[in-house]
Design a protein around this motif. Structure first.
Motif, PDB file in Angstrom:
ATOM      1  N   LYS A 109       0.812  -1.324   0.028  1.00 33.45           N
ATOM      2  CA  LYS A 109       0.011   0.243   0.082  1.00 33.45           C
ATOM      3  C   LYS A 109       0.670   1.427   0.108  1.00 33.45           C
ATOM      4  O   LYS A 109       2.087   1.166   0.270  1.00 33.45           O
ATOM      5  N   ILE A 110       0.287   2.419  -0.169  1.00 35.94           N
ATOM      6  CA  ILE A 110       1.002   3.763  -0.232  1.00 35.94           C
ATOM      7  C   ILE A 110       1.768   3.686   1.022  1.00 35.94           C
ATOM      8  O   ILE A 110       2.661   4.415   1.205  1.00 35.94           O
ATOM      9  N   ASP A 111       1.039   3.554   2.238  1.00 35.44           N
ATOM     10  CA  ASP A 111       1.733   3.733   3.388  1.00 35.44           C
ATOM     11  C   ASP A 111       2.941   2.712   3.714  1.00 35.44           C
ATOM     12  O   ASP A 111       3.383   2.679   4.829  1.00 35.44           O
ATOM     13  N   GLY A 112       3.034   1.609   2.907  1.00 35.79           N
ATOM     14  CA  GLY A 112       4.224   0.744   2.983  1.00 35.79           C
ATOM     15  C   GLY A 112       3.724  -0.519   3.675  1.00 35.79           C
ATOM     16  O   GLY A 112       4.517  -1.565   3.655  1.00 35.79           O
ATOM     17  N   LYS A 113       2.561  -0.296   4.057  1.00 36.90           N
ATOM     18  CA  LYS A 113       1.793  -1.729   4.631  1.00 36.90           C
ATOM     19  C   LYS A 113       1.736  -2.822   3.565  1.00 36.90           C
ATOM     20  O   LYS A 113       1.245  -2.491   2.604  1.00 36.90           O
ATOM     21  N   LEU A 114       1.696  -4.031   3.996  1.00 38.50           N
ATOM     22  CA  LEU A 114       1.413  -5.000   3.132  1.00 38.50           C
ATOM     23  C   LEU A 114      -0.040  -5.677   3.487  1.00 38.50           C
ATOM     24  O   LEU A 114      -0.181  -6.093   4.499  1.00 38.50           O
ATOM     25  N   GLU A 115      -0.578  -5.661   2.156  1.00 37.57           N
ATOM     26  CA  GLU A 115      -2.088  -6.486   2.469  1.00 37.57           C
ATOM     27  C   GLU A 115      -2.136  -7.788   1.768  1.00 37.57           C
ATOM     28  O   GLU A 115      -1.406  -7.968   0.521  1.00 37.57           O
ATOM     29  N   GLU A 116      -2.207  -8.743   2.588  1.00 36.32           N
ATOM     30  CA  GLU A 116      -2.098 -10.293   1.949  1.00 36.32           C
ATOM     31  C   GLU A 116      -3.239 -10.268   0.953  1.00 36.32           C
ATOM     32  O   GLU A 116      -4.394 -10.184   1.159  1.00 36.32           O
ATOM     33  N   LEU A 117      -2.837 -10.994  -0.391  1.00 31.90           N
ATOM     34  CA  LEU A 117      -3.751 -11.134  -1.418  1.00 31.90           C
ATOM     35  C   LEU A 117      -3.947 -12.842  -1.316  1.00 31.90           C
ATOM     36  O   LEU A 117      -5.274 -13.082  -1.618  1.00 31.90           O
ATOM     37  N   GLY A 118      -3.181 -13.737  -1.144  1.00 29.96           N
ATOM     38  CA  GLY A 118      -3.311 -14.965  -1.173  1.00 29.96           C
ATOM     39  C   GLY A 118      -2.211 -16.006  -0.923  1.00 29.96           C
ATOM     40  O   GLY A 118      -1.165 -15.287  -0.767  1.00 29.96           O
ATOM     41  N   ARG A 119      -2.591 -17.159  -0.550  1.00 32.44           N
ATOM     42  CA  ARG A 119      -1.345 -18.253  -0.336  1.00 32.44           C
ATOM     43  C   ARG A 119      -1.551 -19.384  -1.292  1.00 32.44           C
ATOM     44  O   ARG A 119      -2.633 -19.589  -1.950  1.00 32.44           O
ATOM     45  N   THR A 120      -0.506 -19.943  -1.887  1.00 34.66           N
ATOM     46  CA  THR A 120      -0.375 -20.959  -2.562  1.00 34.66           C
ATOM     47  C   THR A 120      -0.571 -22.179  -1.598  1.00 34.66           C
ATOM     48  O   THR A 120      -0.599 -22.125  -0.380  1.00 34.66           O
ATOM     49  N   GLU A 121      -0.771 -23.388  -2.011  1.00 35.92           N
ATOM     50  CA  GLU A 121      -0.758 -24.615  -1.179  1.00 35.92           C
ATOM     51  C   GLU A 121       0.713 -25.048  -0.925  1.00 35.92           C
ATOM     52  O   GLU A 121       1.716 -24.199  -1.330  1.00 35.92           O
ATOM     53  N   VAL A 122       0.973 -25.838   0.077  1.00 36.76           N
ATOM     54  CA  VAL A 122       2.282 -26.171   0.374  1.00 36.76           C
ATOM     55  C   VAL A 122       2.867 -27.349  -0.788  1.00 36.76           C
ATOM     56  O   VAL A 122       1.895 -28.496  -0.691  1.00 36.76           O
ATOM     57  N   ILE A 123       3.905 -27.413  -1.082  1.00 38.10           N
ATOM     58  CA  ILE A 123       4.507 -28.616  -1.681  1.00 38.10           C
ATOM     59  C   ILE A 123       5.569 -29.045  -0.877  1.00 38.10           C
ATOM     60  O   ILE A 123       6.563 -28.366  -0.669  1.00 38.10           O
ATOM     61  N   LEU A 124       5.480 -30.377  -0.846  1.00 38.80           N
ATOM     62  CA  LEU A 124       6.266 -31.177   0.199  1.00 38.80           C
ATOM     63  C   LEU A 124       7.617 -31.657  -0.523  1.00 38.80           C
ATOM     64  O   LEU A 124       7.664 -31.863  -1.799  1.00 38.80           O
ATOM     65  N   ASN A 125       8.627 -31.174   0.392  1.00 35.66           N
ATOM     66  CA  ASN A 125      10.063 -31.639  -0.311  1.00 35.66           C
ATOM     67  C   ASN A 125      10.378 -31.173  -1.450  1.00 35.66           C
ATOM     68  O   ASN A 125      10.629 -32.150  -2.400  1.00 35.66           O
ATOM     69  N   SER A 126      10.273 -30.082  -1.789  1.00 32.82           N
ATOM     70  CA  SER A 126      10.825 -29.408  -3.163  1.00 32.82           C
ATOM     71  C   SER A 126      11.653 -28.193  -3.117  1.00 32.82           C
ATOM     72  O   SER A 126      11.197 -27.223  -2.375  1.00 32.82           O
ATOM     73  N   LEU A 127      12.607 -28.002  -4.024  1.00 33.52           N
ATOM     74  CA  LEU A 127      13.494 -26.834  -3.924  1.00 33.52           C
ATOM     75  C   LEU A 127      13.039 -26.215  -5.298  1.00 33.52           C
ATOM     76  O   LEU A 127      13.626 -25.219  -5.575  1.00 33.52           O
ATOM     77  N   HIS A 128      12.274 -26.984  -6.073  1.00 34.49           N
ATOM     78  CA  HIS A 128      11.804 -26.263  -7.373  1.00 34.49           C
ATOM     79  C   HIS A 128      10.250 -26.473  -7.533  1.00 34.49           C
ATOM     80  O   HIS A 128       9.839 -27.203  -8.578  1.00 34.49           O
ATOM     81  N   PRO A 129       9.486 -25.835  -6.676  1.00 31.32           N
ATOM     82  CA  PRO A 129       8.014 -25.940  -6.747  1.00 31.32           C
ATOM     83  C   PRO A 129       7.400 -25.316  -7.842  1.00 31.32           C
ATOM     84  O   PRO A 129       7.639 -24.245  -8.497  1.00 31.32           O
ATOM     85  N   ALA A 130       6.270 -26.033  -8.495  1.00 24.12           N
ATOM     86  CA  ALA A 130       5.503 -25.173  -9.345  1.00 24.12           C
ATOM     87  C   ALA A 130       4.033 -25.264  -8.550  1.00 24.12           C
ATOM     88  O   ALA A 130       3.497 -26.456  -8.826  1.00 24.12           O
ATOM     89  N   TRP A 131       3.754 -24.224  -7.988  1.00 26.36           N
ATOM     90  CA  TRP A 131       2.456 -24.187  -7.094  1.00 26.36           C
ATOM     91  C   TRP A 131       1.141 -24.328  -8.177  1.00 26.36           C
ATOM     92  O   TRP A 131       1.125 -23.661  -9.327  1.00 26.36           O
ATOM     93  N   ILE A 132       0.134 -25.061  -7.793  1.00 21.08           N
ATOM     94  CA  ILE A 132      -1.081 -25.088  -8.568  1.00 21.08           C
ATOM     95  C   ILE A 132      -1.914 -23.745  -8.203  1.00 21.08           C
ATOM     96  O   ILE A 132      -2.656 -23.389  -9.105  1.00 21.08           O
ATOM     97  N   GLY A 133      -2.093 -23.565  -7.070  1.00 16.00           N
ATOM     98  CA  GLY A 133      -2.944 -22.530  -6.511  1.00 16.00           C
ATOM     99  C   GLY A 133      -2.806 -21.111  -6.886  1.00 16.00           C
ATOM    100  O   GLY A 133      -1.499 -20.593  -7.157  1.00 16.00           O
ATOM    101  N   LYS A 134      -3.506 -20.532  -7.497  1.00 11.56           N
ATOM    102  CA  LYS A 134      -3.522 -19.367  -8.195  1.00 11.56           C
ATOM    103  C   LYS A 134      -3.781 -18.073  -7.209  1.00 11.56           C
ATOM    104  O   LYS A 134      -4.724 -18.409  -6.166  1.00 11.56           O
ATOM    105  N   VAL A 135      -3.498 -16.997  -7.448  1.00 11.36           N
ATOM    106  CA  VAL A 135      -3.710 -15.850  -6.617  1.00 11.36           C
ATOM    107  C   VAL A 135      -4.316 -14.757  -7.451  1.00 11.36           C
ATOM    108  O   VAL A 135      -3.800 -14.438  -8.352  1.00 11.36           O
ATOM    109  N   ALA A 136      -5.513 -14.311  -7.176  1.00 10.20           N
ATOM    110  CA  ALA A 136      -6.190 -13.446  -7.920  1.00 10.20           C
ATOM    111  C   ALA A 136      -5.861 -11.901  -7.643  1.00 10.20           C
ATOM    112  O   ALA A 136      -5.839 -11.864  -6.277  1.00 10.20           O
TER     113      ALA A 136
END
Length: 589
Positions: A83-110
């Motif tokens: 935001k303009i005041d520098g505060k962060l507004e959460e828009l969304g989170r992906t799912e957790v991918i187990l045991n991966s250093l190269h994740p491709a998340w399925i969950g989308k953030v709108a």
């Protein structure tokens, strides 16, 4: 994603299928941000017409830092708007991918892309601690997770790229990397396609290659869409079927905005699940939705292929993919129903228990200030009332009190707020306010705090409406100070009511411990269970603490409408109730 968990069993669940989507428009799994057509409709009715395009962000990462000792990191990404005041507004989170250093998340953030403003975005990647088993990602406390890196950009940087993709180097929160490589994050943006069309398919495989030594493979399918740049964007995956070389998966529902059109090529990969995160590719196939429909009609299978380890050529496998069921369906939006004559009927119940404090004491939650300053209940009624009366066609509200000693000296856990012996309805928000003020002079605060009777009364009114018409949906608003006595009886009442066209919004006032209320709101992913062992058909409760509204943490409009449209749609779809068709085309236009 709200329905994705961070444990081993959660890693075996289906992700991204259209039936898992619970927001108003059915296009996102975000918990805070993103598009909600009920909220949009509310603001537009007040003359606010922002110029925006709805965008979905897909995220992937490479070469992440490994924070685990005996395995790899379990990454999750969180997207914020700065935001303009520098505060962060959460828009969304992906799912957790187990045991991966190269994740491709399925969950989308709108996110709504607004052409006329600069929209800074901040991306955080976390390693989710494995002790947080069976916890939906939306409820995870980020401070308890290991931070893996941060990246920042402006939304227009992504959407103006020809590929609609942007790769950013991850760094520490101070913006520095030093000598350490934090890996990279790639963001791909796509405009949301407004479409009601969806397909539901039941996939089956036969004669899969066995990738395990001491047992059979644990196969699952992962579906990707091929975008213009040629890259693969994951859109959904099935659950894991354990120890089976001839698996049949649960039906998978994909909306048109996921697969684009019936002729768009899709990649379907079949993996053997490994808890280490090193899932082994069994085989893959490229087919469009039209091709899959043809497989179903012809009752034939298609052979999987895999790249040969010798020359890289595609090797045709014995294993085949079948489509046992194929069904096209329409997924209507919340507004499709509302615009075609479906009504939301609101009911209100106010807490008159002694835990609120003596109304004559200025410290009481029920104190009526002679200066006109509103108390906590009045503020809740007024602020919530602006939202609820907007969706109620006749604005006549059944209004009750509970936990008070009425004029005849008895303690009632569901009395008419207006004092009438026969009529429980009041006119508009003003009527609730007047009835509430009058009741404070005629009803003594007592107790205990019991929700059961109020919920049962609301459920009875709801069930009686079913014989008249199927175009009514009821919402009970309970305003309380949060000290609940009949927790199990309340659970029993909620489980019984979960079969009805009814949602219950609980607004907590004051500074009480609201953990009991949060138990009733099944956001933890655990559906309520009655004393007889019956499980709720679906979640019908939404809890909102007013202190978070008044502190500015959440908008009362967003808070109340966050889950209501999804609960409404869940009921309508489960009963196969459709909007009146003559109005649907107008809504689309």
């Amino acid at each position: 994603m709200g329905n994705c968990f961070s444990d081993l069993e959660g890693g075996k669940q289906a992700v991204g299928a259209a039936q898992l989507r619970h927001t108003a428009s059915g296009t996102s799994n975000n918990n805070n941000g993103g598009h909600n057509d009920a909220v949009d409709f509310f603001y537009r009715s007040r003359g606010l017409h922002p110029l925006f395009t709805q965008i979905e962000l897909s995220l992937s990462a490479s070469n992440l830092v490994d924070r685990d000792f005996t395995s790899k990191s379990d990454p999750m990404a969180v997207v914020y708007a700065k935001k303009i005041d520098g505060k962060l507004e959460e828009l969304g989170r992906t799912e957790v991918i187990l045991n991966s250093l190269h994740p491709a998340w399925i969950g989308k953030v709108a996110i709504a892309f607004q052409f006329e403003i600069v929209q800074p975005l901040v991306f955080h990647v976390y390693d989710v601690d494995t002790k947080y088993h069976n916890i939906p990602v939306k409820t995870l406390k980020l401070k308890d997770q290991d931070f893996l890196g941060e990246a920042t950009c402006v939304l227009s940087e992504i959407v103006t790229k020809q590929s609609r993709s942007l790769t950013l180097n991850l760094h520490n929160k101070n913006g520095k990397t030093g000598l350490m490589n934090f890996g990279a994050l790639t963001i791909h943006a796509e405009e949301t396609v407004a479409s009601r069309s969806a397909v539901e398919m039941t996939f089956r495989c036969s004669h899969l290659d066995n990738k395990d030594v001491f047992s059979k493979s644990d196969p699952f399918l992962k579906v990707y869409r091929i975008v213009e740049s040629g890259d693969y964007v994951p859109i959904c995956k099935t659950e894991v079927v354990n120890n089976n070389l001839n698996p049949t998966w649960k039906p998978l529902c994909m909306s048109m905005h996921q697969f684009g059109s019936k002729d768009n090529p899709l990649i379907i990969e079949c993996f053997d699940f490994n808890s280490s995160g090193n899932h082994v590719l069994i085989g893959k196939i490229q087919k469009s939705v039209a091709d899959l429909e043809k497989l179903h009609k012809e009752r034939s299978g298609a052979n999987l292929t895999i790249a040969s380890s010798h020359d890289g050529h595609e090797k045709v496998l014995k294993g085949q993919l079948f489509v046992d069921q194929f069904c096209q369906k329409e997924q209507y939006s919340f507004l499709d129903y509302i615009s075609s004559g479906f009504e939301l009927n609101f009911m209100v119940a106010v807490d008159f228990t002694s835990s609120n404090g003596n109304p004559r004491n200025p410290e009481s939650l029920h104190y009526i200030d002679p200066s006109g300053r509103l108390n906590s209940y009045q503020r809740a009624i007024m602020e919530v009332g602006e939202v609820i009366q907007f969706y109620d066609s006749d604005k006549r509200f059944p209004a009750w009190g509970f936990g008070g000693r009425t004029f005849d000296g008895t303690i009632s856990h569901c009395f008419n707020l207006n004092g009438s012996a026969s009529s429980y309805e009041v006119e508009g928000v003003e009527g609730i306010m007047a009835a509430y003020s009058s009741a404070l002079h005629n009803v003594a605060l007592a107790g205990p705090t019991l929700f059961g009777q109020v919920i049962n009364t609301a459920a009875q009114i709801t069930s009686e409406s079913l014989s008249d018409t199927s175009n009514k949906y009821f919402v009970l608003l309970i305003i309380t100070d949060g000290v609940l006595t009949d927790l199990q009886e309340t659970k029993d009442a909620l489980v019984r009511a979960s079969d009805l066209p009814l949602s219950i919004l609980i607004v907590g006032v004051g500074g009480a411990d609201f953990r009991q209320m949060e138990v009733l709101d099944a956001d933890s992913g655990q559906r309520l269970e009655s004393s007889t062992g019956r499980v709720a058909t679906h979640d019908i409760v939404q809890f909102v603490p007013m202190r978070e509204v008044h502190s500015g943490q959440i908008s009362v409009v967003q808070a109340l409408l966050e889950e209501l449209p999804g609960q409404f749609l869940t009921y309508m779809r489960s009963r196969d109730i459709k909007p009146r068709s003559s109005h649907v085309a107008q809504t689309s236009a």
